[in-house]
Scaffold this motif. Structure first.
Motif, PDB file in Angstrom:
ATOM      1  N   THR A   1     118.090  18.918 126.929  1.00 32.99           N
ATOM      2  CA  THR A   1     119.179  18.566 127.794  1.00 32.99           C
ATOM      3  C   THR A   1     120.369  19.524 127.295  1.00 32.99           C
ATOM      4  OG1 THR A   1     121.185  17.403 128.335  1.00 32.99           O
ATOM      5  CG2 THR A   1     120.187  16.765 125.816  1.00 32.99           C
ATOM      6  N   ALA A   2     121.030  19.858 128.122  1.00 33.96           N
ATOM      7  CA  ALA A   2     122.151  20.399 127.855  1.00 33.96           C
ATOM      8  C   ALA A   2     122.062  21.675 126.714  1.00 33.96           C
ATOM      9  CB  ALA A   2     123.467  19.736 127.455  1.00 33.96           C
ATOM     10  N   ARG A   3     122.819  22.058 125.611  1.00 41.88           N
ATOM     11  CA  ARG A   3     121.819  22.773 124.213  1.00 41.88           C
ATOM     12  C   ARG A   3     121.688  22.174 123.125  1.00 41.88           C
ATOM     13  NH1 ARG A   3     126.715  25.622 126.017  1.00 41.88           N
ATOM     14  NH2 ARG A   3     126.567  27.581 126.755  1.00 41.88           N
ATOM     15  N   HIS A   4     121.457  20.655 124.022  1.00 38.77           N
ATOM     16  CA  HIS A   4     121.058  19.951 122.969  1.00 38.77           C
ATOM     17  C   HIS A   4     120.154  19.704 122.161  1.00 38.77           C
ATOM     18  CE1 HIS A   4     118.407  16.482 124.726  1.00 38.77           C
ATOM     19  NE2 HIS A   4     118.499  16.381 123.387  1.00 38.77           N
ATOM     20  N   VAL A   5     119.977  19.176 121.055  1.00 40.27           N
ATOM     21  CA  VAL A   5     118.514  19.744 120.048  1.00 40.27           C
ATOM     22  C   VAL A   5     118.380  17.666 119.977  1.00 40.27           C
ATOM     23  CG1 VAL A   5     117.591  19.644 117.628  1.00 40.27           C
ATOM     24  CG2 VAL A   5     119.498  21.320 118.816  1.00 40.27           C
ATOM     25  N   HIS A   6     117.475  17.392 119.813  1.00 39.80           N
ATOM     26  CA  HIS A   6     116.588  15.746 120.170  1.00 39.80           C
ATOM     27  C   HIS A   6     116.627  15.599 118.501  1.00 39.80           C
ATOM     28  CE1 HIS A   6     113.875  12.798 119.697  1.00 39.80           C
ATOM     29  NE2 HIS A   6     114.295  12.539 120.535  1.00 39.80           N
ATOM     30  N   GLU A   7     117.150  14.266 118.284  1.00 38.63           N
ATOM     31  CA  GLU A   7     116.919  13.572 116.696  1.00 38.63           C
ATOM     32  C   GLU A   7     115.512  14.266 115.489  1.00 38.63           C
ATOM     33  OE1 GLU A   7     119.866  10.593 117.400  1.00 38.63           O
ATOM     34  OE2 GLU A   7     118.526  11.079 115.801  1.00 38.63           O
ATOM     35  N   HIS A   8     114.635  14.230 116.393  1.00 39.60           N
ATOM     36  CA  HIS A   8     113.953  15.557 115.829  1.00 39.60           C
ATOM     37  C   HIS A   8     114.278  16.464 115.326  1.00 39.60           C
ATOM     38  CE1 HIS A   8     111.670  11.106 115.937  1.00 39.60           C
ATOM     39  NE2 HIS A   8     111.764  11.134 117.007  1.00 39.60           N
ATOM     40  N   GLY A   9     114.981  17.224 116.130  1.00 36.93           N
ATOM     41  CA  GLY A   9     114.846  18.933 116.453  1.00 36.93           C
ATOM     42  C   GLY A   9     115.476  19.361 115.493  1.00 36.93           C
ATOM     43  N   HIS A  10     116.001  18.752 114.958  1.00 34.87           N
ATOM     44  CA  HIS A  10     116.620  20.057 113.577  1.00 34.87           C
ATOM     45  C   HIS A  10     115.581  21.274 113.313  1.00 34.87           C
ATOM     46  CE1 HIS A  10     120.149  17.744 114.112  1.00 34.87           C
ATOM     47  NE2 HIS A  10     119.656  16.784 114.070  1.00 34.87           N
ATOM     48  N   GLU A  11     115.967  23.146 112.990  1.00 30.36           N
ATOM     49  CA  GLU A  11     114.925  23.235 112.577  1.00 30.36           C
ATOM     50  C   GLU A  11     115.215  23.959 111.184  1.00 30.36           C
ATOM     51  OE1 GLU A  11     114.771  26.781 115.432  1.00 30.36           O
ATOM     52  OE2 GLU A  11     115.863  26.023 116.570  1.00 30.36           O
ATOM     53  N   HIS A  12     113.927  23.994 110.810  1.00 28.81           N
ATOM     54  CA  HIS A  12     113.816  24.792 109.237  1.00 28.81           C
ATOM     55  C   HIS A  12     112.044  24.940 108.993  1.00 28.81           C
ATOM     56  CE1 HIS A  12     111.174  21.610 109.208  1.00 28.81           C
ATOM     57  NE2 HIS A  12     111.409  20.447 109.946  1.00 28.81           N
ATOM     58  N   GLU A  13     111.590  25.569 107.563  1.00 36.87           N
ATOM     59  CA  GLU A  13     110.942  26.366 107.511  1.00 36.87           C
ATOM     60  C   GLU A  13     109.145  26.154 108.416  1.00 36.87           C
ATOM     61  OE1 GLU A  13     108.829  25.359 103.894  1.00 36.87           O
ATOM     62  OE2 GLU A  13     111.175  24.658 103.544  1.00 36.87           O
ATOM     63  N   TYR A  14     109.359  24.117 109.267  1.00 34.59           N
ATOM     64  CA  TYR A  14     108.544  23.923 109.741  1.00 34.59           C
ATOM     65  C   TYR A  14     108.406  24.520 110.926  1.00 34.59           C
ATOM     66  CZ  TYR A  14     106.604  22.172 105.251  1.00 34.59           C
ATOM     67  OH  TYR A  14     106.890  21.240 103.650  1.00 34.59           O
ATOM     68  N   ASP A  15     109.688  24.768 111.211  1.00 34.42           N
ATOM     69  CA  ASP A  15     110.037  24.722 112.879  1.00 34.42           C
ATOM     70  C   ASP A  15     109.579  25.898 114.050  1.00 34.42           C
ATOM     71  OD1 ASP A  15     110.273  22.114 114.410  1.00 34.42           O
ATOM     72  OD2 ASP A  15     112.822  22.949 114.473  1.00 34.42           O
ATOM     73  N   SER A  16     109.410  25.764 114.422  1.00 34.61           N
ATOM     74  CA  SER A  16     109.180  27.672 115.693  1.00 34.61           C
ATOM     75  C   SER A  16     110.445  27.134 116.942  1.00 34.61           C
ATOM     76  CB  SER A  16     107.996  26.902 116.515  1.00 34.61           C
ATOM     77  OG  SER A  16     108.236  25.829 117.460  1.00 34.61           O
ATOM     78  N   GLY A  17     111.626  25.978 116.690  1.00 30.22           N
ATOM     79  CA  GLY A  17     112.478  26.036 117.694  1.00 30.22           C
ATOM     80  C   GLY A  17     111.793  25.711 118.680  1.00 30.22           C
ATOM     81  N   ASP A  18     110.617  25.016 119.030  1.00 29.51           N
ATOM     82  CA  ASP A  18     109.710  24.682 120.367  1.00 29.51           C
ATOM     83  C   ASP A  18     110.456  23.043 120.506  1.00 29.51           C
ATOM     84  OD1 ASP A  18     108.929  23.582 122.683  1.00 29.51           O
ATOM     85  OD2 ASP A  18     107.137  24.612 122.147  1.00 29.51           O
ATOM     86  N   HIS A  19     109.446  22.450 119.996  1.00 31.25           N
ATOM     87  CA  HIS A  19     109.813  21.121 120.094  1.00 31.25           C
ATOM     88  C   HIS A  19     109.103  20.278 120.622  1.00 31.25           C
ATOM     89  CE1 HIS A  19     113.029  21.997 116.782  1.00 31.25           C
ATOM     90  NE2 HIS A  19     114.283  21.999 118.042  1.00 31.25           N
ATOM     91  N   SER A  20     107.471  20.840 121.568  1.00 32.12           N
ATOM     92  CA  SER A  20     107.258  20.499 122.562  1.00 32.12           C
ATOM     93  C   SER A  20     106.416  18.940 121.567  1.00 32.12           C
ATOM     94  CB  SER A  20     106.574  21.284 123.085  1.00 32.12           C
ATOM     95  OG  SER A  20     107.245  21.928 123.783  1.00 32.12           O
TER      96      SER A  20
END
Length: 288
Positions: A8-27
């Motif tokens: 949503t807005a600029r929000h990051v879902h509960e699961h969506g905090h980025e780190h080394e495993y994360d591409s930043g997409d979260h799909s």
């Protein structure tokens, strides 16, 4: 449910905090959340006090479309406008909803903006795991109130917290690891997501709504569990690591990394004792 991504807005879902495993997409995590919790999402849409059913629906912070698709199923005569800031998530939703393209309108917009694009005058607005990420949720509530058709319903779905997967004594070398990760995550959220856990019933009333119902859905799935649950646990624990790592001991971090190593015999994917435990609360509020 679509509990939480920049969904949503600029929000990051509960699961969506980025780190080394994360591409930043979260799909992927959003799709797994929708798959594993489909029954619970359907139970919420079935509970909504909407009478004969809305014709126009808006899904605010739709992510990859768990709520949008559930609402299309629940209300076959309705058209859904799905709103999100993430182009990747909207692209994924467009792919998944190909068969319902005539009933789905996709709008890319920043819901933290003071003005929104034209979303019509819906009879139902749905916001799942998105309101607590708004920079000014009170303003957003007033915007939704003004957006709704007179007598329309606003459904706010919020997570009780990050889901849990492991039994209390796991893993053997670090019993209680998941709870310690959650304690670290709670501290992180207290600093970064101050509106999580807000009194949404009171906020809705203050924004001019009449709260007609509130319901908490307890989720407890498995064991035994499906492959999707294993992948959901893996993706979720990866994101949990991103927020909790700095607060964990070296021993806890090593134990967590063994769970996340898909080539390891200790991988979470090889565990047969996983179950998904969380709660989601829904408020149904009327514009009177």
């Amino acid at each position: 449910m679509n509990h939480a991504s920049p969904h949503t807005a600029r929000h990051v879902h509960e699961h969506g905090h980025e780190h080394e495993y994360d591409s930043g997409d979260h799909s992927e995590i959003l799709d797994l959340d929708a798959d594993v919790l489909a029954e619970h999402i359907a139970s919420i849409t079935a509970w909504l006090p909407v009478g004969s059913g809305p014709r126009r629906i808006v899904d605010l912070g739709c992510g990859t479309g768990a709520g949008s698709l559930a609402l299309l199923d629940r209300f076959p005569g309705a058209e859904v406008t799905a709103v999100d800031v993430s182009a990747a998530h909207l692209h994924r939703l467009r792919e998944k909803a190909a068969g319902a393209a005539g009933r789905l309108r996709i709008v890319r917009a920043d819901l933290d903006a003071t003005s929104w694009p034209d979303l019509g005058a819906p009879e139902l607005v749905w916001a799942s795991a998105s309101m607590h990420h708004m920079s000014d949720p009170d303003r957003t509530l007033r915007q939704v109130h003004d957006l709704l058709a007179p007598g329309g319903l606003f459904a706010v779905v919020e997570l009780a917290g990050f889901p849990r997967f492991l039994p209390a004594g796991a893993p053997e070398e670090a019993p209680g690891l998941e709870e310690r990760c959650h304690s670290a995550l709670d501290q992180h959220h207290a600093e970064q997501v101050p509106h999580r856990g807000a009194d949404w019933g009171t906020k809705l009333t203050e924004a001019g709504f009449t709260v007609e119902g509130e319901r908490t859905i307890a989720v407890d799935i498995g064991p035994p569990h499906t492959d999707a649950v294993g992948r959901y646990a893996l993706s979720s624990l990866r994101r949990l690591r991103g927020s909790a790592a700095q607060a964990l001991t070296a021993e806890d971090l090593a134990a967590l990394d063994r769970l996340l190593d898909t080539d390891s015999p200790n991988s979470v994917l090889r565990r047969t004792d996983l179950n998904v435990r969380t709660e989601r609360t829904v408020w149904a509020a009327r514009r009177t």
